[in-house]
Motif scaffolding. Structure first.
Motif, short mmCIF file in Angstrom:
data_model
loop_
_atom_site.label_atom_id
_atom_site.label_comp_id
_atom_site.label_asym_id
_atom_site.label_seq_id
_atom_site.Cartn_x
_atom_site.Cartn_y
_atom_site.Cartn_z
N ASP A 28 -2.39 -68.71 71.17
CA ASP A 28 -1.74 -67.79 70.24
C ASP A 28 -0.50 -67.18 70.92
OD1 ASP A 28 -0.98 -65.82 68.43
OD2 ASP A 28 -3.04 -65.32 67.89
N ALA A 31 0.36 -63.15 71.60
CA ALA A 31 -0.18 -62.36 72.71
C ALA A 31 0.84 -62.08 73.79
CB ALA A 31 -1.40 -63.07 73.30
N LYS A 32 1.88 -62.90 73.87
CA LYS A 32 2.89 -62.75 74.92
C LYS A 32 4.07 -61.88 74.49
CE LYS A 32 3.98 -66.25 77.45
NZ LYS A 32 4.49 -67.57 77.89
N GLY A 153 -1.78 -53.00 72.07
CA GLY A 153 -2.36 -54.34 72.08
C GLY A 153 -3.81 -54.40 71.68
N VAL A 159 -2.28 -59.71 66.69
CA VAL A 159 -2.20 -59.97 68.12
C VAL A 159 -0.77 -59.67 68.56
CG1 VAL A 159 -2.46 -61.73 69.93
CG2 VAL A 159 -4.00 -61.71 67.95
N GLY A 160 -0.59 -59.33 69.83
CA GLY A 160 0.73 -58.95 70.30
C GLY A 160 0.93 -57.46 70.11
#
Length: 600
Positions: A28, A31-32, A153, A159-160
């Motif tokens: 995914d 997430a970064k 988060g 997400v992210g």
């Protein structure tokens, strides 16, 4: 915004794209990422451009995603202002499409906009951007970009990390698709807010929009709201405007990085002469404010004024707003044309202030933000394109300022260029439209496609015409007759469903010309339909000044430009508007690539 591939109709929802992120991709990418999310009716693109340029000036690696694309599908996805290479984008989209086909998800395949969003997020993550600035496609709550989590988060919402959400002015656009009233549209756009994140609310023209947005913000993220207040404007002339020196910033930056922010006024203060700038104010230290919410006095929130906390030491110079609130003042250059850009710059500044204060973006000093605002460009919005004596092909976009020290910048600040397309003949850059310019050599292009944007466009045109008339009178000794203010030739094209009568009513005055043209079908946008010229003519016949406005229909924009080259004179100002897709066609006809330029 999502779109059904089979019907071409807009279909909002997050089920398909979330399923793809969570179950189809190898990992995914959300997430970064840390993002700034921007929603609203008008001004989103300018806000994204301002935030991105300031971050780039600070040395950060920045991804920017805009909707719609401008000339090509890949130019909506950029890192450091440079679009993803078309070959790489095509390959990425093909890979995503094949994964989607193999997955055969019960919720159905991804739509075109969802595919573009996935490709953008994946590319940003693979390139390790420090921050992504993402513009909502349509609405917000059910838009495909609304898939990120909270600032910490830890959230079931996505997400992210969505650090800051900006809500630009909300108006009646896309009625029936994201709402039937201003309040319903505001509710949809406020859907990007996240608990614990910061929300920057731009000044709203509709009270019901502001109240709905503020209500949702206080429910979702209380104590983390910045209301950009509109103060009474006054004329501000800055003849020697200069970027602050970085060495003088260090002491101030050390104090503001821990400051607690709340809603503060931005002073939209500039006029038709001198350097255009925006004066903003913000609290210098944490000790000044220990508050749990923002306030905005001009829209009905009548909480008592917040009282300043005692200060232990007063290092940076500051003053009190209305004698109560100590603040630091900062003048920001406004190189994007149009009076409304003050509001956009206000939103962008306070979003950046939140980033440096609460999320560790400490390289965003005042000097860096000033530099970023000076470097900004945004094509297709009050952009001047050269239509020179050589005919088509000699063209220059202005979506940015020249950075000149000239004091002649004004509402017609846009008639300039410092970067010319490599696909077009070179034209010397200018910081303003001066007496040596022939008005007939230029086309003003703007993507105004609703009534509020049309009102602002007409304001800008009127200011430009006043300046032209004044300059012509002063320099009439050069043998040119400047007795009368020029009329306007409006080259217009519209997408289906627009209030053409309302838009044209705000644009055309007696003596003006209306040239109705179609635009080409934009790539990957099957839901966009071009309104026929017969319908445009019929709408023009219903406006208030219809008996004094001449309407002409053309089979194509190329035909209209050919006619323009024959009729070009200094007695008319030419403005092309009504649709960003039509503006893109003009850039193609004149062979201007606004994204192909060296960074300064």
């Amino acid at each position: 915004m999502t779109v059904s591939d089979s019907t071409g109709r807009i279909k909002l929802g997050l089920e398909r794209i979330i399923n793809f992120f969570e179950h189809v991709l190898p990992s995914d990418p959300r997430a970064k990422l840390r993002i700034v999310h921007v929603a609203g009716t008008n001004g989103k693109g300018s806000v994204c451009a301002l935030i991105s340029e300031a971050l780039i000036a600070g040395g950060y690696k920045v991804g920017t995603f805009n909707s719609p694309h401008f000339l090509e599908v890949n130019d909506a996805v950029r890192i450091q202002g440079v679009p993803i290479p078309m070959s790489e984008y095509t390959e990425l989209r093909s890979w995503i499409s094949s994964l989607d086909a193999k997955a055969q998800a019960p919720c159905g395949p991804l739509t075109l906009f969802e595919q573009a969003t996935v490709a953008t997020v994946w590319w940003f993550a693979q390139n390790d951007v420090d921050l992504a600035v993402i513009e909502v496609g349509m609405g917000g709550l059910r838009d495909a970009t609304n898939v990120f989590g909270t600032a910490d988060g830890r959230s079931s919402l996505g997400v992210g990390r969505s650090l800051v959400q900006c809500i630009c002015p909300v108006d009646a656009d896309h009625l029936g698709m994201i709402g039937n009233t201003i309040e319903e549209i505001a509710h949809e756009k406020a859907g990007i807010m996240r608990p614990g994140s910061w929300v920057v609310i731009g000044s709203q023209d509709h009270v019901e929009a502001f109240h709905k947005i503020r209500q949702i913000a206080h429910r979702i993220s209380p104590g983390r709201i910045v209301n950009v207040r509109r103060q009474p404007s006054y004329d501000l002339h800055v003849p020697k405007f200069a970027i602050k020196h970085a060495d003088k910033e260090a002491e101030l930056t050390a104090q503001i990085t821990d400051a607690q922010r709340f809603g503060l006024p931005s002073w939209a203060s500039f006029n038709g002469t001198g350097r255009r700038c925006l004066r903003v104010k913000y609290p210098p230290t944490l000790e000044i404010y220990k508050v749990g919410h923002a306030y905005c006095s001009h829209t009905g929130d009548h909480r008592p004024p917040l009282q300043p906390q005692p200060q232990k030491q007063q290092t940076p110079p500051h003053e009190c707003v209305k004698g109560m609130i100590p603040t630091v003042e900062l003048d920001l250059p406004l190189v994007l044309a149009g009076y409304y850009q003050a509001g956009n710059a206000s939103i962008a500044f306070y979003a950046l202030d939140v980033l440096r204060t609460h999320f560790g973006f400490t390289k965003l000093t005042d000097a860096v933000i000033q530099t970023g605002f000076q470097n900004v460009r945004w094509p297709g919005r009050l952009s001047w394109l050269r239509f020179g004596s050589d005919g088509m092909g000699m063209s220059t976009p202005h979506s940015h300022g020249s950075g000149s020290s000239s004091d002649t910048n004004s509402a017609s600040n846009g008639i300039s260029s410092t970067r010319s397309s490599t696909r077009s003949n070179s034209v010397s850059g200018r910081s303003s439209f001066d007496e040596s310019d022939l008005l007939g050599n230029w086309i003003l292009a703007d993507g105004a496609h609703n009534e509020p944007a049309a009102v602002e466009l007409r304001k800008y045109v009127d200011t430009t015409l006043r300046r032209v008339t004044q300059q012509r009178y002063i320099h009439a000794t050069r043998g040119r007759d400047y007795q009368n203010t020029p009329n306007v030739r409006w080259i217009v094209g519209f997408s289906g469903g627009k209030d053409m009568k309302g838009i044209l009513n705000n644009l055309a005055l007696p003596g003006d010309l209306i040239w109705a043209v179609p635009f080409s079908q934009p790539d990957e946008m099957p839901w966009i339909s071009c309104t026929g010229t017969d319908e445009i003519e019929a709408a023009a016949r219903e406006i208030e000044s219809s008996d004094k406005v001449l309407v002409t229909k053309f089979a194509s924009l190329a035909d209209a430009l050919a006619r323009l080259s024959e009729e070009k004179s200094d007695s008319n100002m030419t403005v092309l508007c009504g649709s960003l897709y039509l503006v893109a066609d003009l850039y193609r006809e004149l062979q201007v690539d606004p994204f192909n330029h060296p960074r300064s």
